[in-house]
Scaffold this motif. Structure first.
Motif, PDB file in Angstrom:
ATOM      1  N   VAL A  93       0.815  -1.213   0.000  1.00 30.99           N
ATOM      2  CA  VAL A  93       0.000   0.000   0.000  1.00 30.99           C
ATOM      3  C   VAL A  93       0.854   1.271   0.000  1.00 30.99           C
ATOM      4  N   SER A  94       2.094   1.150   0.423  1.00 33.06           N
ATOM      5  CA  SER A  94       2.983   2.326   0.395  1.00 33.06           C
ATOM      6  C   SER A  94       3.173   2.845  -1.026  1.00 33.06           C
ATOM      7  N   LEU A  95       2.923   2.003  -2.019  1.00 34.98           N
ATOM      8  CA  LEU A  95       3.078   2.414  -3.419  1.00 34.98           C
ATOM      9  C   LEU A  95       1.746   2.870  -4.034  1.00 34.98           C
ATOM     10  N   ALA A  96       0.744   3.064  -3.184  1.00 36.62           N
ATOM     11  CA  ALA A  96      -0.602   3.369  -3.696  1.00 36.62           C
ATOM     12  C   ALA A  96      -0.681   4.500  -4.718  1.00 36.62           C
ATOM     13  N   PRO A  97       0.111   5.561  -4.587  1.00 34.54           N
ATOM     14  CA  PRO A  97      -0.053   6.619  -5.585  1.00 34.54           C
ATOM     15  C   PRO A  97       0.415   6.204  -6.981  1.00 34.54           C
ATOM     16  N   TYR A  98       1.245   5.156  -7.072  1.00 30.65           N
ATOM     17  CA  TYR A  98       1.844   4.802  -8.361  1.00 30.65           C
ATOM     18  C   TYR A  98       1.418   3.438  -8.877  1.00 30.65           C
ATOM     19  N   ALA A  99       1.018   2.566  -7.970  1.00 27.09           N
ATOM     20  CA  ALA A  99       0.789   1.177  -8.369  1.00 27.09           C
ATOM     21  C   ALA A  99      -0.527   1.007  -9.111  1.00 27.09           C
ATOM     22  N   GLN A 100      -0.534   0.048 -10.004  1.00 32.53           N
ATOM     23  CA  GLN A 100      -1.770  -0.328 -10.698  1.00 32.53           C
ATOM     24  C   GLN A 100      -2.736  -1.037  -9.745  1.00 32.53           C
ATOM     25  N   ALA A 101      -2.155  -1.806  -8.811  1.00 34.52           N
ATOM     26  CA  ALA A 101      -2.984  -2.552  -7.857  1.00 34.52           C
ATOM     27  C   ALA A 101      -2.271  -2.570  -6.514  1.00 34.52           C
ATOM     28  N   VAL A 102      -3.044  -2.481  -5.444  1.00 32.59           N
ATOM     29  CA  VAL A 102      -2.456  -2.490  -4.105  1.00 32.59           C
ATOM     30  C   VAL A 102      -3.208  -3.466  -3.205  1.00 32.59           C
ATOM     31  N   THR A 103      -2.486  -3.999  -2.219  1.00 32.66           N
ATOM     32  CA  THR A 103      -3.136  -4.846  -1.207  1.00 32.66           C
ATOM     33  C   THR A 103      -3.122  -4.134   0.133  1.00 32.66           C
ATOM     34  N   TYR A 104      -4.255  -4.250   0.825  1.00 30.55           N
ATOM     35  CA  TYR A 104      -4.380  -3.663   2.164  1.00 30.55           C
ATOM     36  C   TYR A 104      -4.258  -4.741   3.235  1.00 30.55           C
ATOM     37  N   ASN A 105      -4.238  -5.998   2.803  1.00 25.97           N
ATOM     38  CA  ASN A 105      -4.156  -7.118   3.754  1.00 25.97           C
ATOM     39  C   ASN A 105      -3.263  -8.182   3.124  1.00 25.97           C
ATOM     40  N   THR A 106      -1.995  -8.167   3.518  1.00 29.25           N
ATOM     41  CA  THR A 106      -1.030  -9.033   2.839  1.00 29.25           C
ATOM     42  C   THR A 106      -1.158 -10.499   3.257  1.00 29.25           C
ATOM     43  N   ASP A 107      -1.948 -10.789   4.299  1.00 28.68           N
ATOM     44  CA  ASP A 107      -2.211 -12.192   4.643  1.00 28.68           C
ATOM     45  C   ASP A 107      -3.164 -12.820   3.627  1.00 28.68           C
ATOM     46  N   LEU A 108      -4.196 -12.076   3.269  1.00 23.79           N
ATOM     47  CA  LEU A 108      -5.241 -12.643   2.407  1.00 23.79           C
ATOM     48  C   LEU A 108      -5.036 -12.315   0.932  1.00 23.79           C
ATOM     49  N   VAL A 109      -4.320 -11.229   0.648  1.00 20.37           N
ATOM     50  CA  VAL A 109      -3.931 -10.894  -0.729  1.00 20.37           C
ATOM     51  C   VAL A 109      -2.448 -10.512  -0.687  1.00 20.37           C
ATOM     52  N   PRO A 110      -1.569 -11.493  -0.893  1.00 22.60           N
ATOM     53  CA  PRO A 110      -0.128 -11.235  -0.742  1.00 22.60           C
ATOM     54  C   PRO A 110       0.416 -10.251  -1.773  1.00 22.60           C
ATOM     55  N   VAL A 111       1.438  -9.547  -1.384  1.00 22.32           N
ATOM     56  CA  VAL A 111       2.181  -8.724  -2.335  1.00 22.32           C
ATOM     57  C   VAL A 111       2.689  -9.634  -3.452  1.00 22.32           C
ATOM     58  N   ALA A 112       2.585  -9.164  -4.685  1.00 19.78           N
ATOM     59  CA  ALA A 112       3.023  -9.890  -5.880  1.00 19.78           C
ATOM     60  C   ALA A 112       2.028 -10.952  -6.355  1.00 19.78           C
ATOM     61  N   ALA A 113       0.908 -11.131  -5.646  1.00 19.41           N
ATOM     62  CA  ALA A 113      -0.158 -11.982  -6.199  1.00 19.41           C
ATOM     63  C   ALA A 113      -0.643 -11.339  -7.498  1.00 19.41           C
ATOM     64  N   ARG A 114      -1.062 -12.163  -8.422  1.00 20.25           N
ATOM     65  CA  ARG A 114      -1.398 -11.652  -9.758  1.00 20.25           C
ATOM     66  C   ARG A 114      -2.894 -11.423  -9.930  1.00 20.25           C
ATOM     67  N   VAL A 115      -3.213 -10.459 -10.745  1.00 18.43           N
ATOM     68  CA  VAL A 115      -4.620 -10.139 -11.010  1.00 18.43           C
ATOM     69  C   VAL A 115      -4.760  -9.669 -12.458  1.00 18.43           C
ATOM     70  N   GLN A 116      -5.882 -10.046 -13.040  1.00 21.58           N
ATOM     71  CA  GLN A 116      -6.185  -9.576 -14.396  1.00 21.58           C
ATOM     72  C   GLN A 116      -7.672  -9.207 -14.469  1.00 21.58           C
ATOM     73  N   VAL A 117      -7.960  -8.070 -15.050  1.00 22.82           N
ATOM     74  CA  VAL A 117      -9.345  -7.653 -15.271  1.00 22.82           C
ATOM     75  C   VAL A 117      -9.511  -7.384 -16.755  1.00 22.82           C
ATOM     76  N   LYS A 118     -10.566  -7.947 -17.306  1.00 19.00           N
ATOM     77  CA  LYS A 118     -10.840  -7.760 -18.732  1.00 19.00           C
ATOM     78  C   LYS A 118     -12.256  -7.193 -18.876  1.00 19.00           C
ATOM     79  N   GLU A 119     -12.384  -6.161 -19.653  1.00 21.57           N
ATOM     80  CA  GLU A 119     -13.707  -5.598 -19.952  1.00 21.57           C
ATOM     81  C   GLU A 119     -13.946  -5.690 -21.445  1.00 21.57           C
ATOM     82  N   GLU A 120     -15.130  -6.129 -21.802  1.00 18.40           N
ATOM     83  CA  GLU A 120     -15.489  -6.259 -23.217  1.00 18.40           C
ATOM     84  C   GLU A 120     -16.872  -5.655 -23.413  1.00 18.40           C
ATOM     85  N   LEU A 121     -16.970  -4.737 -24.365  1.00 19.84           N
ATOM     86  CA  LEU A 121     -18.279  -4.174 -24.701  1.00 19.84           C
ATOM     87  C   LEU A 121     -18.956  -5.107 -25.682  1.00 19.84           C
ATOM     88  N   ARG A 122     -20.178  -5.455 -25.394  1.00 19.74           N
ATOM     89  CA  ARG A 122     -20.908  -6.387 -26.259  1.00 19.74           C
ATOM     90  C   ARG A 122     -21.721  -5.618 -27.289  1.00 19.74           C
TER      91      ARG A 122
END
Ligand SMILES: [Cu+2]
Length: 206
Positions: A56-85
């Motif tokens: 979270v210390s990188l919040a101003p710059y990071a694409q994604a941040v974790t507020y709870n590193t036990d349940l969402v570890p730093v460096a865990a991966r995430v992908q979001v895809k949006e598609e207009l139909r």
């Protein structure tokens, strides 16, 4: 503010390139205006954001941040895809890796970008705005009027969820996906709530 790293592509490009573009580079700037909804004949606009959760210390710059590193570890991966139909609807897909295994997480599209504080991402995006905020009325806080992307991880901590709604986001109105501690509640007075906000991904939804 080079906060967003993403790629706007259309189906034609995806097909000809034969690969999914997952933005991983730093500092790429673009505007959602580059991907206006196209006419029925045109290609289907897509946005893909792929990144890892930063502290979270990188919040101003990071694409994604974790507020709870036990349940969402730093460096865990995430992908979001949006598609207009073509139908006028929107399909949103959320994928995660390296989270806690065999666990349910709530997740939704929120209205504001991720910040240092979990609350910075604002309320859930609603197609039809509940005049009473915070919205816990199931007439408004439901998966047809909001985008719910609850996840159930497997034994490896991976999960995928898909939400399809028959409307599109207002321009600039949807800015992030927040991952929560619990499954999303559906009952009166609690609808849409899912416990603490664990992590957040910036997504420049179209
Ligand atoms: Cu939420």
């Amino acid at each position: 503010m080079p906060r967003h790293k993403f790629t706007v592509m259309n189906k034609g490009v995806l097909l000809s390139a034969g690969v999914l573009a997952v933005a991983t580079g730093a500092g790429l700037m673009a505007t959602a205006g580059a991907a206006e909804p196209q006419e029925a004949k045109g290609p289907v606009p897509k946005i893909v954001v792929g990144t890892v959760f930063a502290p979270v210390s990188l919040a101003p710059y990071a694409q994604a941040v974790t507020y709870n590193t036990d349940l969402v570890p730093v460096a865990a991966r995430v992908q979001v895809k949006e598609e207009l139909r073509r139908s006028g609807g929107t399909r949103i897909e959320l994928r995660v890796r390296d989270l806690d295994e065999n666990r349910v997480y709530g997740a939704h599209v929120h209205t504001k970008p991720c910040g240092k504080l979990p609350a910075d991402a604002g309320p859930h995006y609603q197609n039809e705005l509940d005049p009473v905020q915070p919205s816990v009325d199931p007439d408004f806080a439901n998966p047809h009027n909001e985008v719910w992307l609850d996840l159930t991880t497997n034994k490896d901590g991976s999960a995928r969820s898909i939400a399809t709604v028959d409307w599109r986001f207002r321009e600039g109105g949807a800015r992030s996906v927040v991952i929560h501690e619990m499954a999303t509640s559906t009952h009166e007075g609690h609808a849409g709530t899912a416990g603490a906000r664990l992590a957040c991904v910036n997504v420049p939804f179209m």
